[in-house]
Design an enzyme around this catalytic site. Structure first.
Site, PDB file in Angstrom:
ATOM      1  N   LYS A 211      33.124 -51.194  12.979  1.00  0.00           N
ATOM      2  CA  LYS A 211      32.177 -50.645  12.308  1.00  0.00           C
ATOM      3  C   LYS A 211      31.453 -51.386  11.242  1.00  0.00           C
ATOM      4  O   LYS A 211      30.268 -51.477  11.032  1.00  0.00           O
ATOM      5  CB  LYS A 211      32.648 -49.089  11.588  1.00  0.00           C
ATOM      6  CG  LYS A 211      31.570 -48.175  11.078  1.00  0.00           C
ATOM      7  CD  LYS A 211      32.210 -47.051  10.804  1.00  0.00           C
ATOM      8  CE  LYS A 211      31.211 -46.176   9.838  1.00  0.00           C
ATOM      9  NZ  LYS A 211      32.024 -44.996   9.430  1.00  0.00           N
ATOM     10  N   GLU A 217      41.454 -58.257  10.141  1.00  0.00           N
ATOM     11  CA  GLU A 217      42.264 -58.269  11.626  1.00  0.00           C
ATOM     12  C   GLU A 217      41.190 -58.649  12.596  1.00  0.00           C
ATOM     13  O   GLU A 217      41.391 -59.770  13.446  1.00  0.00           O
ATOM     14  CB  GLU A 217      42.973 -57.259  11.873  1.00  0.00           C
ATOM     15  CG  GLU A 217      44.257 -56.948  10.911  1.00  0.00           C
ATOM     16  CD  GLU A 217      43.928 -55.815   9.704  1.00  0.00           C
ATOM     17  OE1 GLU A 217      42.819 -55.943   9.421  1.00  0.00           O
ATOM     18  OE2 GLU A 217      44.708 -55.147   9.166  1.00  0.00           O
ATOM     19  N   GLY A 271      34.887 -44.001  11.879  1.00  0.00           N
ATOM     20  CA  GLY A 271      35.790 -44.877  12.886  1.00  0.00           C
ATOM     21  C   GLY A 271      36.773 -44.184  13.652  1.00  0.00           C
ATOM     22  O   GLY A 271      36.968 -44.608  14.736  1.00  0.00           O
ATOM     23  N   ARG A 272      37.596 -43.128  13.361  1.00  0.00           N
ATOM     24  CA  ARG A 272      38.471 -42.576  13.970  1.00  0.00           C
ATOM     25  C   ARG A 272      37.655 -41.559  15.072  1.00  0.00           C
ATOM     26  O   ARG A 272      38.491 -40.780  15.620  1.00  0.00           O
ATOM     27  CB  ARG A 272      39.702 -42.230  13.121  1.00  0.00           C
ATOM     28  CG  ARG A 272      39.368 -41.210  12.345  1.00  0.00           C
ATOM     29  CD  ARG A 272      40.299 -40.886  11.264  1.00  0.00           C
ATOM     30  NE  ARG A 272      40.081 -40.224   9.828  1.00  0.00           N
ATOM     31  CZ  ARG A 272      39.594 -40.973   8.753  1.00  0.00           C
ATOM     32  NH1 ARG A 272      39.409 -42.094   8.757  1.00  0.00           N
ATOM     33  NH2 ARG A 272      39.070 -40.051   7.913  1.00  0.00           N
ATOM     34  N   GLU A 357      45.168 -40.231   9.144  1.00  0.00           N
ATOM     35  CA  GLU A 357      44.112 -41.029   8.261  1.00  0.00           C
ATOM     36  C   GLU A 357      43.168 -39.847   7.937  1.00  0.00           C
ATOM     37  O   GLU A 357      42.576 -39.918   6.647  1.00  0.00           O
ATOM     38  CB  GLU A 357      43.258 -42.210   8.966  1.00  0.00           C
ATOM     39  CG  GLU A 357      42.831 -43.089   8.102  1.00  0.00           C
ATOM     40  CD  GLU A 357      42.439 -44.117   8.737  1.00  0.00           C
ATOM     41  OE1 GLU A 357      42.736 -45.325   8.600  1.00  0.00           O
ATOM     42  OE2 GLU A 357      41.041 -44.094   9.500  1.00  0.00           O
ATOM     43  N   HIS A 388      65.039 -38.762  26.865  1.00  0.00           N
ATOM     44  CA  HIS A 388      66.134 -39.578  26.856  1.00  0.00           C
ATOM     45  C   HIS A 388      66.280 -40.590  25.661  1.00  0.00           C
ATOM     46  O   HIS A 388      66.935 -41.581  25.526  1.00  0.00           O
ATOM     47  CB  HIS A 388      66.149 -40.644  28.227  1.00  0.00           C
ATOM     48  CG  HIS A 388      66.338 -39.887  29.326  1.00  0.00           C
ATOM     49  ND1 HIS A 388      67.639 -39.572  29.922  1.00  0.00           N
ATOM     50  CD2 HIS A 388      65.452 -39.109  30.189  1.00  0.00           C
ATOM     51  CE1 HIS A 388      67.212 -38.782  31.074  1.00  0.00           C
ATOM     52  NE2 HIS A 388      66.009 -38.541  31.054  1.00  0.00           N
ATOM     53  N   LYS A 516      44.931 -53.586   1.466  1.00  0.00           N
ATOM     54  CA  LYS A 516      43.716 -54.499   1.964  1.00  0.00           C
ATOM     55  C   LYS A 516      43.572 -55.462   0.786  1.00  0.00           C
ATOM     56  O   LYS A 516      43.503 -56.596   0.875  1.00  0.00           O
ATOM     57  CB  LYS A 516      42.560 -53.948   2.480  1.00  0.00           C
ATOM     58  CG  LYS A 516      42.389 -53.244   3.729  1.00  0.00           C
ATOM     59  CD  LYS A 516      41.152 -52.849   4.239  1.00  0.00           C
ATOM     60  CE  LYS A 516      41.193 -51.626   5.407  1.00  0.00           C
ATOM     61  NZ  LYS A 516      39.921 -51.114   5.534  1.00  0.00           N
TER      62      LYS A 516
HETATM   63  O1  F6P Z   1      41.665 -49.517   7.521  1.00  0.00           O
HETATM   64  C1  F6P Z   1      41.039 -48.438   8.154  1.00  0.00           C
HETATM   65  C2  F6P Z   1      39.848 -48.586   8.884  1.00  0.00           C
HETATM   66  O2  F6P Z   1      38.856 -48.429   8.159  1.00  0.00           O
HETATM   67  C3  F6P Z   1      39.591 -47.474   9.723  1.00  0.00           C
HETATM   68  O3  F6P Z   1      39.219 -46.140   9.268  1.00  0.00           O
HETATM   69  C4  F6P Z   1      38.843 -48.115  10.907  1.00  0.00           C
HETATM   70  O4  F6P Z   1      38.748 -47.233  12.095  1.00  0.00           O
HETATM   71  C5  F6P Z   1      39.530 -49.170  10.912  1.00  0.00           C
HETATM   72  O5  F6P Z   1      39.870 -49.566   9.481  1.00  0.00           O
HETATM   73  C6  F6P Z   1      38.619 -50.449  11.577  1.00  0.00           C
HETATM   74  O6  F6P Z   1      37.569 -50.614  10.718  1.00  0.00           O
HETATM   75  P1  F6P Z   1      36.265 -51.319  11.324  1.00  0.00           P
HETATM   76  O7  F6P Z   1      35.741 -50.875  12.533  1.00  0.00           O
HETATM   77  O8  F6P Z   1      35.087 -51.379  10.385  1.00  0.00           O
HETATM   78  O9  F6P Z   1      36.786 -52.677  11.693  1.00  0.00           O
END
Ligand code: F6P
Length: 552
Positions: A211, A217, A271-272, A357, A388, A516
């Protein structure tokens, strides 16, 4: 003006009544409730489209539901639902609307935001995804050496990974022949390295899904994939193998992806809650556009159900009430998700982000510290594997763990014997959890095994199951794209109702920021080798330890 009331739920009249009611009901076992109310199943279970819900094995009575219904009215749930669907800026701390429901508004009801009609933009992006995926599937979008694209690698994290990954796994039987989706999320290269080793750059398409297009990452993995690709092909071929999904065109361009190869979404999509948007591009590539639209249609159906079904058969609302009942009155803390379907292997992982979240907050909508419980701890695994592993604790542990059992009556395979066994376990567990096994039946069973009285006496306490463990059951006719869409939307709305009643903002996530920020500082120290003395002693030592390993 927002019509949402920002009130402390525990100060409402209905909450006080629920507290009294809790004292009346808390010691009544589920079996007793069934004995007292032989018609219990009639009002605590119902069919809705392709779903059957059974909430009867919960510590609830008609009175519980009616008190929760009064609570919802007192809090103004109706207005809150309208505010959500109509695009009021209910994500106040970010000054954003929350309109994931607009993304699955297949019936094209008009929805506007700040005076601008949104559906034209939603459908433009849907069309772009459709055309792009058709080109991939028909071999019209080819790799740099004119080979067909066979591997789709979605690079994203959190909402830009969990939703599409969960859906692709769940819809494996619908995968288009010749296309395999992959998902890379962790900055730990142990994930991307082995994948790149087995991929052929000529037949691989990378979807960089973020987003913000700034997430550490994702951008690290995206650069690694880009370097790997350039090493095998060349920079000028990037266009054929990299596309972006984002709200941030500037950053996409800076990364080197042509804006023509960018699929847009908007800041009013959390995002979620974004799998319905262009973040679902990997899903469209994996299962085809028609199945993706079925997924959207299923979610739209659940939206309509949530908006229109009366409270007594409004599944997301009832599930939210049940969750609050256990969390705030029985103080259960956790909620386990138990899909008896291997295709839903990632469902609880997905719900962890969606729920935790959203509702893991301790400040209310007025900015005050909260003194009651909010978000539940969500966890789970598909049955029968969980049986199990951790079911021991659910059956005989000291904690009460409310369970959601989910299954599809019709499998996507022809191994009837497997499926009968799976379903037998699915049904048996909820019965076992409720009924348990009393002293009398354990004694009888041990006698039948020819144990002596002394042996029986010793073993007896260990073999008794108290029972009285609550479960909700969701039986879907089959795990089609449409039903999956409804299932996901069901939980989304449950989360919304809970967050609303808890008087929190469910659509921001400030709690993820601090880690972060600190990681950014520590990364600079790792790179420079100079440890900042303002860290606490434990943190300083850990950085130094790592540096010494790195140097050795
Ligand atoms: O760190 C949490 C977050 O902001 C989530 O809410 C989001 O889904 C994820 O990181 C990834 O964010 P982006 O789509 O901006 O890379």
């Amino acid at each position: 003006m927002s019509l949402i009331k920002d009130i402390d739920p525990t100060q409402t009249k209905s909450w006080k009544k629920l507290e009294q009611h809790f004292n009346e009901i808390k010691d009544q076992s589920l079996i007793e409730l069934f004995k007292k109310e032989p018609n219990r199943l009639e009002y605590l279970s119902f069919d809705s489209g392709n779903f059957y819900f059974d909430f009867s094995k919960n510590h609830l009575t008609k009175k519980t539901l009616s008190l929760f219904s009064s609570l919802a009215k007192e809090m103004g749930l109706g207005n809150a639902k309208n505010a959500l669907f109509q695009g009021q800026k209910i994500n106040k701390t970010e000054d954003r609307a929350v309109l994931h429901t607009a993304l699955r508004n297949i019936k094209k009801k008009p929805i506007s935001l700040d005076g601008v009609e949104l559906m034209q933009f939603v459908f433009a992006e849907l069309n772009k995804m459709k055309n792009f995926s058709i080109k991939i599937h028909e071999g019209k979008h080819l790799g740099y050496s004119s080979k067909r694209i066979e591997n789709i690698v979605n690079i994203g994290i959190g909402g830009s990974d969990l939703g599409p990954n969960m859906v692709c796994e769940a819809l494996k039987p619908y995968w288009i022949k010749g296309i395999t989706p992959h998902f890379i999320s962790n900055v730990d290269a142990s994930q991307i390295d082995p994948l790149l080793k087995k991929l052929n750059p000529e037949t691989t398409l990378f979807i960089i899904a973020s987003k913000t297009f700034t997430t550490q990452e994702t951008m690290t993995n995206a650069r690694t994939a880009r370097n790997w690709f350039i090493n095998h092909a060349s920079e000028k071929e990037i266009d054929k193998h990299f596309v972006a999904v984002s709200t941030n065109s500037q950053k996409v361009i800076e990364f080197g992806i042509d804006p023509q190869h960018m699929f847009k979404f908007w800041d009013w999509v959390g995002g979620r809650y974004s799998l319905w948007s262009t973040i679902g591009l990997s899903i469209v590539c994996a299962v085809g556009y028609d199945h993706f639209t079925d997924l959207l249609k299923g979610a739209e159906k659940m939206d309509e159900h949530f908006l229109n079904a009366p409270l007594e058969s409004n599944a997301p609302t009832l599930m939210a009430f049940i969750g609050i009942w256990y969390n705030n009155f029985f103080k259960t803390q956790t909620q386990v998700i138990l899909p008896y379907d291997q295709r839903l292997a990632y469902f609880s992982k997905y719900l962890q982000q969606a729920d935790m979240e959203s509702n893991g907050k301790s400040i209310d909508r007025n900015g005050n510290q909260i003194k009651y419980e909010t978000g539940q701890i969500i966890w789970g695994e598909p049955g029968t594997n969980g049986q199990h592993a951790f079911y021991q604790l659910i059956h005989q542990g000291t904690k009460i763990v409310p369970c959601d059992f989910i299954a599809a009556a019709l499998p996507a395979h022809d191994k009837t014997d497997h499926h009968d066994k799976l379903m037998a376990n699915f049904i048996a567990q909820t019965e076992a959890l409720m009924k348990g096994k009393n002293i009398k039946s354990v004694k009888l069973e041990l006698k039948q095994q020819s144990l002596s009285d002394k042996e029986i006496k010793t073993l007896l306490p260990f073999k008794v199951f108290e029972g009285n463990r609550p479960t909700s059951t969701i039986l879907i006719d089959k795990l089609s794209p449409e039903n999956l869409g409804s299932l996901v939307a069901l939980y989304e709305h449950k989360i919304f109702v809970q967050g609303f009643i808890w008087n929190i903002f469910s659509f921001d996530q400030w709690g993820v920021e601090l880690g972060k920020q600190l990681a950014g500082n520590i990364l600079n120290e790792i790179k420079s080798g100079e440890v900042d003395k303002s860290h606490d002693p434990s943190t300083q030592k850990m950085i130094k330890k790592y540096l010494s390993h790195k140097r050795s």
